[in-house]
Motif scaffolding. Structure first.
Motif, PDB file in Angstrom:
ATOM      1  N   CYS B  15      43.798 -61.755 -10.757  1.00 26.85           N
ATOM      2  CA  CYS B  15      44.291 -60.432 -10.358  1.00 26.85           C
ATOM      3  C   CYS B  15      44.296 -60.230  -8.843  1.00 26.85           C
ATOM      4  O   CYS B  15      44.812 -59.227  -8.363  1.00 26.85           O
ATOM      5  CB  CYS B  15      43.459 -59.336 -11.015  1.00 26.85           C
ATOM      6  N   TYR B  16      43.698 -61.138  -8.104  1.00 26.76           N
ATOM      7  CA  TYR B  16      43.645 -61.106  -6.627  1.00 26.76           C
ATOM      8  C   TYR B  16      42.775 -59.971  -6.075  1.00 26.76           C
ATOM      9  O   TYR B  16      42.845 -59.688  -4.884  1.00 26.76           O
ATOM     10  CB  TYR B  16      45.050 -60.997  -6.010  1.00 26.76           C
ATOM     11  N   GLU B  17      41.995 -59.318  -6.928  1.00 26.23           N
ATOM     12  CA  GLU B  17      41.164 -58.218  -6.443  1.00 26.23           C
ATOM     13  C   GLU B  17      40.155 -58.728  -5.397  1.00 26.23           C
ATOM     14  O   GLU B  17      39.910 -58.078  -4.379  1.00 26.23           O
ATOM     15  CB  GLU B  17      40.427 -57.559  -7.627  1.00 26.23           C
ATOM     16  N   CYS B  18      39.598 -59.925  -5.638  1.00 23.70           N
ATOM     17  CA  CYS B  18      38.613 -60.471  -4.694  1.00 23.70           C
ATOM     18  C   CYS B  18      39.258 -60.734  -3.332  1.00 23.70           C
ATOM     19  O   CYS B  18      38.639 -60.515  -2.284  1.00 23.70           O
ATOM     20  CB  CYS B  18      38.003 -61.759  -5.239  1.00 23.70           C
ATOM     21  N   VAL B  19      40.521 -61.162  -3.363  1.00 26.63           N
ATOM     22  CA  VAL B  19      41.225 -61.453  -2.106  1.00 26.63           C
ATOM     23  C   VAL B  19      41.410 -60.151  -1.317  1.00 26.63           C
ATOM     24  O   VAL B  19      41.162 -60.093  -0.114  1.00 26.63           O
ATOM     25  CB  VAL B  19      42.597 -62.110  -2.408  1.00 26.63           C
ATOM     26  N   LEU B  20      41.813 -59.103  -2.036  1.00 26.71           N
ATOM     27  CA  LEU B  20      42.041 -57.817  -1.373  1.00 26.71           C
ATOM     28  C   LEU B  20      40.731 -57.197  -0.893  1.00 26.71           C
ATOM     29  O   LEU B  20      40.671 -56.617   0.187  1.00 26.71           O
ATOM     30  CB  LEU B  20      42.760 -56.846  -2.324  1.00 26.71           C
ATOM     31  N   ALA B  21      39.687 -57.340  -1.694  1.00 26.33           N
ATOM     32  CA  ALA B  21      38.384 -56.780  -1.308  1.00 26.33           C
ATOM     33  C   ALA B  21      37.907 -57.436  -0.020  1.00 26.33           C
ATOM     34  O   ALA B  21      37.375 -56.776   0.884  1.00 26.33           O
ATOM     35  CB  ALA B  21      37.366 -56.996  -2.431  1.00 26.33           C
ATOM     36  N   CYS B  22      38.121 -58.744   0.083  1.00 27.18           N
ATOM     37  CA  CYS B  22      37.713 -59.472   1.286  1.00 27.18           C
ATOM     38  C   CYS B  22      38.541 -59.010   2.480  1.00 27.18           C
ATOM     39  O   CYS B  22      38.019 -58.777   3.570  1.00 27.18           O
ATOM     40  CB  CYS B  22      37.892 -60.972   1.055  1.00 27.18           C
ATOM     41  N   LYS B  23      39.842 -58.877   2.267  1.00 26.01           N
ATOM     42  CA  LYS B  23      40.739 -58.405   3.336  1.00 26.01           C
ATOM     43  C   LYS B  23      40.261 -57.047   3.864  1.00 26.01           C
ATOM     44  O   LYS B  23      40.223 -56.822   5.070  1.00 26.01           O
ATOM     45  CB  LYS B  23      42.161 -58.237   2.774  1.00 26.01           C
ATOM     46  N   ALA B  24      39.931 -56.153   2.922  1.00 24.38           N
ATOM     47  CA  ALA B  24      39.535 -54.803   3.309  1.00 24.38           C
ATOM     48  C   ALA B  24      38.157 -54.805   3.979  1.00 24.38           C
ATOM     49  O   ALA B  24      37.938 -54.149   4.991  1.00 24.38           O
ATOM     50  CB  ALA B  24      39.522 -53.897   2.079  1.00 24.38           C
ATOM     51  N   PHE B  33      43.424 -65.296   5.390  1.00 28.44           N
ATOM     52  CA  PHE B  33      42.748 -65.137   4.082  1.00 28.44           C
ATOM     53  C   PHE B  33      41.436 -65.897   4.132  1.00 28.44           C
ATOM     54  O   PHE B  33      41.420 -67.071   4.475  1.00 28.44           O
ATOM     55  CB  PHE B  33      43.615 -65.713   2.953  1.00 28.44           C
ATOM     56  N   TRP B  34      40.355 -65.208   3.796  1.00 32.98           N
ATOM     57  CA  TRP B  34      39.068 -65.907   3.731  1.00 32.98           C
ATOM     58  C   TRP B  34      38.814 -66.417   2.316  1.00 32.98           C
ATOM     59  O   TRP B  34      37.955 -67.241   2.105  1.00 32.98           O
ATOM     60  CB  TRP B  34      37.936 -64.988   4.180  1.00 32.98           C
ATOM     61  N   LYS B 140      36.518 -67.758   9.039  1.00 39.83           N
ATOM     62  CA  LYS B 140      36.393 -68.198   7.645  1.00 39.83           C
ATOM     63  C   LYS B 140      35.452 -67.260   6.911  1.00 39.83           C
ATOM     64  O   LYS B 140      34.804 -66.421   7.543  1.00 39.83           O
ATOM     65  CB  LYS B 140      35.817 -69.619   7.602  1.00 39.83           C
ATOM     66  N   CYS B 141      35.352 -67.465   5.594  1.00 45.01           N
ATOM     67  CA  CYS B 141      34.419 -66.673   4.786  1.00 45.01           C
ATOM     68  C   CYS B 141      32.990 -66.942   5.228  1.00 45.01           C
ATOM     69  O   CYS B 141      32.614 -68.087   5.484  1.00 45.01           O
ATOM     70  CB  CYS B 141      34.589 -67.072   3.318  1.00 45.01           C
ATOM     71  N   VAL B 142      32.206 -65.877   5.321  1.00 45.29           N
ATOM     72  CA  VAL B 142      30.799 -66.028   5.705  1.00 45.29           C
ATOM     73  C   VAL B 142      29.883 -65.454   4.618  1.00 45.29           C
ATOM     74  O   VAL B 142      28.759 -65.042   4.904  1.00 45.29           O
ATOM     75  CB  VAL B 142      30.497 -65.371   7.068  1.00 45.29           C
ATOM     76  N   PHE B 143      30.365 -65.425   3.400  1.00 42.32           N
ATOM     77  CA  PHE B 143      29.589 -64.876   2.277  1.00 42.32           C
ATOM     78  C   PHE B 143      29.151 -63.441   2.576  1.00 42.32           C
ATOM     79  O   PHE B 143      28.065 -63.028   2.167  1.00 42.32           O
ATOM     80  CB  PHE B 143      28.348 -65.743   2.013  1.00 42.32           C
ATOM     81  N   CYS B 144      29.947 -62.691   3.327  1.00 41.58           N
ATOM     82  CA  CYS B 144      29.583 -61.315   3.725  1.00 41.58           C
ATOM     83  C   CYS B 144      28.163 -61.270   4.283  1.00 41.58           C
ATOM     84  O   CYS B 144      27.315 -60.486   3.792  1.00 41.58           O
ATOM     85  CB  CYS B 144      29.732 -60.340   2.559  1.00 41.58           C
ATOM     86  N   PRO B 166      28.181 -59.949  -1.662  1.00 40.98           N
ATOM     87  CA  PRO B 166      29.519 -60.086  -1.100  1.00 40.98           C
ATOM     88  C   PRO B 166      30.568 -59.228  -1.807  1.00 40.98           C
ATOM     89  O   PRO B 166      30.511 -59.028  -3.025  1.00 40.98           O
ATOM     90  CB  PRO B 166      29.820 -61.583  -1.280  1.00 40.98           C
ATOM     91  N   ALA B 167      31.537 -58.765  -1.005  1.00 41.23           N
ATOM     92  CA  ALA B 167      32.544 -57.824  -1.502  1.00 41.23           C
ATOM     93  C   ALA B 167      33.360 -58.406  -2.658  1.00 41.23           C
ATOM     94  O   ALA B 167      33.676 -57.697  -3.618  1.00 41.23           O
ATOM     95  CB  ALA B 167      33.473 -57.425  -0.365  1.00 41.23           C
ATOM     96  N   CYS B 168      33.679 -59.698  -2.584  1.00 43.39           N
ATOM     97  CA  CYS B 168      34.512 -60.284  -3.644  1.00 43.39           C
ATOM     98  C   CYS B 168      33.766 -60.282  -4.977  1.00 43.39           C
ATOM     99  O   CYS B 168      34.363 -60.096  -6.034  1.00 43.39           O
ATOM    100  CB  CYS B 168      34.927 -61.707  -3.259  1.00 43.39           C
ATOM    101  N   VAL B 169      32.450 -60.482  -4.898  1.00 42.49           N
ATOM    102  CA  VAL B 169      31.648 -60.566  -6.124  1.00 42.49           C
ATOM    103  C   VAL B 169      31.629 -59.209  -6.819  1.00 42.49           C
ATOM    104  O   VAL B 169      31.885 -59.112  -8.026  1.00 42.49           O
ATOM    105  CB  VAL B 169      30.203 -61.032  -5.802  1.00 42.49           C
ATOM    106  N   ILE B 170      31.361 -58.147  -6.029  1.00 37.42           N
ATOM    107  CA  ILE B 170      31.227 -56.837  -6.678  1.00 37.42           C
ATOM    108  C   ILE B 170      32.578 -56.242  -7.069  1.00 37.42           C
ATOM    109  O   ILE B 170      32.645 -55.349  -7.900  1.00 37.42           O
ATOM    110  CB  ILE B 170      30.444 -55.831  -5.810  1.00 37.42           C
ATOM    111  N   SER B 171      33.661 -56.755  -6.464  1.00 35.60           N
ATOM    112  CA  SER B 171      34.971 -56.170  -6.786  1.00 35.60           C
ATOM    113  C   SER B 171      35.590 -56.780  -8.041  1.00 35.60           C
ATOM    114  O   SER B 171      36.511 -56.209  -8.616  1.00 35.60           O
ATOM    115  CB  SER B 171      35.936 -56.372  -5.619  1.00 35.60           C
ATOM    116  N   CYS B 172      35.096 -57.934  -8.471  1.00 36.16           N
ATOM    117  CA  CYS B 172      35.736 -58.640  -9.588  1.00 36.16           C
ATOM    118  C   CYS B 172      35.638 -57.824 -10.889  1.00 36.16           C
ATOM    119  O   CYS B 172      34.529 -57.550 -11.369  1.00 36.16           O
ATOM    120  CB  CYS B 172      35.082 -60.009  -9.772  1.00 36.16           C
TER     121      CYS B 172
END
Ligand code: SF4
Ligand code: SF4
Lengths: 293, 215
Positions: B15-24, B33-34, B140-144, B166-172
């Motif tokens: 669903c790309y939610e993790c990608v968008l959460a990271c972007k935001a 893209f991280w 790059k990604c730094v694991f928030c 991390p944002a991607c984890v909680i947004s999934c």
């Protein structure tokens, strides 16, 4: 160049773009200049050509300029000395600086204090070592990258050094043209040997790499029969090997070649060396992360 | 302590939610893209399998990028997070070349914007204040790590408490991504990896990733 669409990212074979194209072209130039500068210095020191050593020094300075042009933040370049323990770029930077420093002192002494023979000889030997290091490190910087299979070969440093040496010898030939006849003959003999060695090393490298992995095989296919074939066959093979070898063989049978022949060989050799760096860097491809059918 | 992730591939719906959460979260500029969602297919009709892999920097224990960086800009923290000190990076791109996962990006154009020719969006304006990105350096990604650090300072547990994770984890939305300490044998992430046979992505690259995938 393979055009990767965003949704193809690491799903298909992907060409490296960071060390080629745009600012990345300067790293190819820097590697090329480092190679011929090192090769020229070693040859000039052996044949005792002060002008040759001076040109090698100039080429090394140009290499530094090309390096700076490649960096997004050249004013921070002093930081590139920081990690020689693990980074080939850091090591290379140190080699270039030491080579330029030692050659500067040696050239000054050779020109203005020629009687200081012991110091000059010592400096020549030291600068010669760093000339070699400057030439070979460019190959190690590339071959260290295990992510790019076509680069990750122990033959790459040998290839870069041999290519640098043949380019350096060609420039020395141009510099000494019209000079001592015996030296010219000796130089031509060395060039013949180096050129043949260069052709053999390229052949062994391509053969060997083809069998190292699928990604490397894909890269070699692109080099010899795909989108990079014109660069490889015209640039590397025709200019870097075929024309110089034909010229060398001709001069072998007709005695020392005419200036026209020699100049053609020298220019051709230099184009070939540059084409080799571009061809190898452009051939760099990453293995896809998802399986490819 | 070594932070890591476990990603359950069967739960991911792409669903790309993790990608968008990271972007935001990091106010990432356009084209940067991280994390990414790789989508591919394997097999031939009628037995085709759709592959959906959510990927980001693996925070490798033996990172190729750290070794090749000539300036020390790319470094590894004691908790395993690999990050880039923007003030030290010269932009030589050796780390980008060396990462076998291609998880690094160069932020080239400091003036890039999502809607060229128009005013910056409110989000972009806030981002320039809160999370300025230096042009000409690698990111790059730094694991928030900011969330982890401030969370720990506040007595929270990364992987358990939302604010420290991390944002991607909680947004999934399908809870496909687990986060926690790989060095703690009792952590939830270690349990998931053990029970569901988690494995790193392309272990043959030899960098010892801290992200595990569960088929
Ligand atoms: S995935 Fe790449 S960028 Fe991330 S730590 Fe590993 S080698 Fe470095
Ligand atoms: S681009 Fe920056 S972080 Fe990457 S290797 Fe060069 S100096 Fe290090």
């Amino acid at each position: 160049m393979i055009q990767i669409k965003p949704y193809d990212f690491m799903v298909k074979y992907q060409q490296q773009k960071d060390w080629i194209g745009g600012r990345g072209n300067f790293i190819a130039f820097a590697f090329f200049l480092g190679g011929i500068s090192g090769g020229l210095y070693m040859a000039a020191a052996y044949f005792d050509s002060l002008l040759g050593m001076f040109v090698a020094w100039l080429l090394s300075l140009l290499m530094g300029v090309s390096y700076m042009a490649h960096l997004s933040h050249p004013f921070r370049s002093w930081r590139m000395f920081m990690k020689p323990g693990t980074s080939w770029i850091a090591r290379g930077f140190i080699f270039i600086m030491l080579f330029i420093g030692l050659t500067t002192i040696q050239l000054i002494l050779s020109q203005w204090v020629p009687e200081a023979t012991a110091a000059i000889t010592t400096l020549k030997v030291l600068a010669g070592i760093f000339a070699f290091a400057q030439s070979i490190y460019t190959g190690f910087a590339v071959s260290y990258v295990s992510a790019i299979k076509v680069w990750n070969s122990a033959i790459v440093p040998i290839l870069f050094v041999t290519c640098g040496l043949s380019g350096g010898l060609a420039i020395l030939l141009a510099i000494t043209m019209g000079g001592d006849h015996a030296q010219l003959v000796a130089l031509e003999n060395v060039i013949r040997v180096v050129l043949i060695a260069f052709a053999i090393i390229i052949g062994v490298y391509l053969w060997n790499t083809t069998y190292s992995s699928t990604a490397a095989k894909e890269a070699v296919k692109r080099l010899v029969g795909g989108s990079l074939a014109p660069l490889f066959w015209i640039g590397v093979f025709l200019f870097g090997i075929a024309i110089p070898i034909v010229m060398s063989v001709t001069t072998y049978f007709v005695g020392v070649g005419s200036s026209g022949l020699l100049i053609t060989a020298v220019v051709s050799e230099i184009i070939g060396g540059l084409a080799l760096r571009f061809a190898i860097l452009k051939a760099g491809m990453y293995t896809p992360l998802l399986p490819v059918d | 302590m070594r932070w890591g992730m476990a990603i359950e591939l069967k739960r991911c719906i792409g669903c790309y939610e993790c990608v968008l959460a990271c972007k935001a979260e990091h106010f990432l500029p356009p084209d940067i893209f991280w994390n990414r969602v790789l989508i591919g297919e394997s097999g031939k009709y009628p037995t085709v399998t759709k592959l959906i892999y959510n990927v980001r920097c693996n925070q490798c224990a033996d990172p190729a990028c750290v070794k090749v960086c000539p300036t020390g800009a790319t470094q590894q923290r004691e908790d395993g997070i690999v990050w880039v000190d923007e003030d030290k990076c010269v932009g030589c791109r050796y780390c980008m070349i060396a990462c076998p996962y291609q998880m690094r990006s160069m932020y080239e154009d400091g003036n890039s914007q999502y809607f060229p020719g128009q005013e910056l969006t409110e989000h972009e304006k806030v981002g320039k204040e809160l999370y300025p990105h230096q042009p000409g350096v690698v990111q790059k990604c730094v694991f928030c790590k900011e969330r982890i650090d401030s969370g720990i300072a506040a007595g929270l547990t990364p992987g358990v408490d939302r604010e420290a994770t991390p944002a991607c984890v909680i947004s999934c939305p399908t809870k496909a991504i687990h986060f926690g300490d790989l060095d703690d044998p009792n952590s939830e992430i270690n349990r998931v990896i053990k029970e569901k046979h988690g494995h790193p992505f392309h272990p043959e690259f030899g960098t010892d990733p801290s992200i595990y995938y569960i088929d």
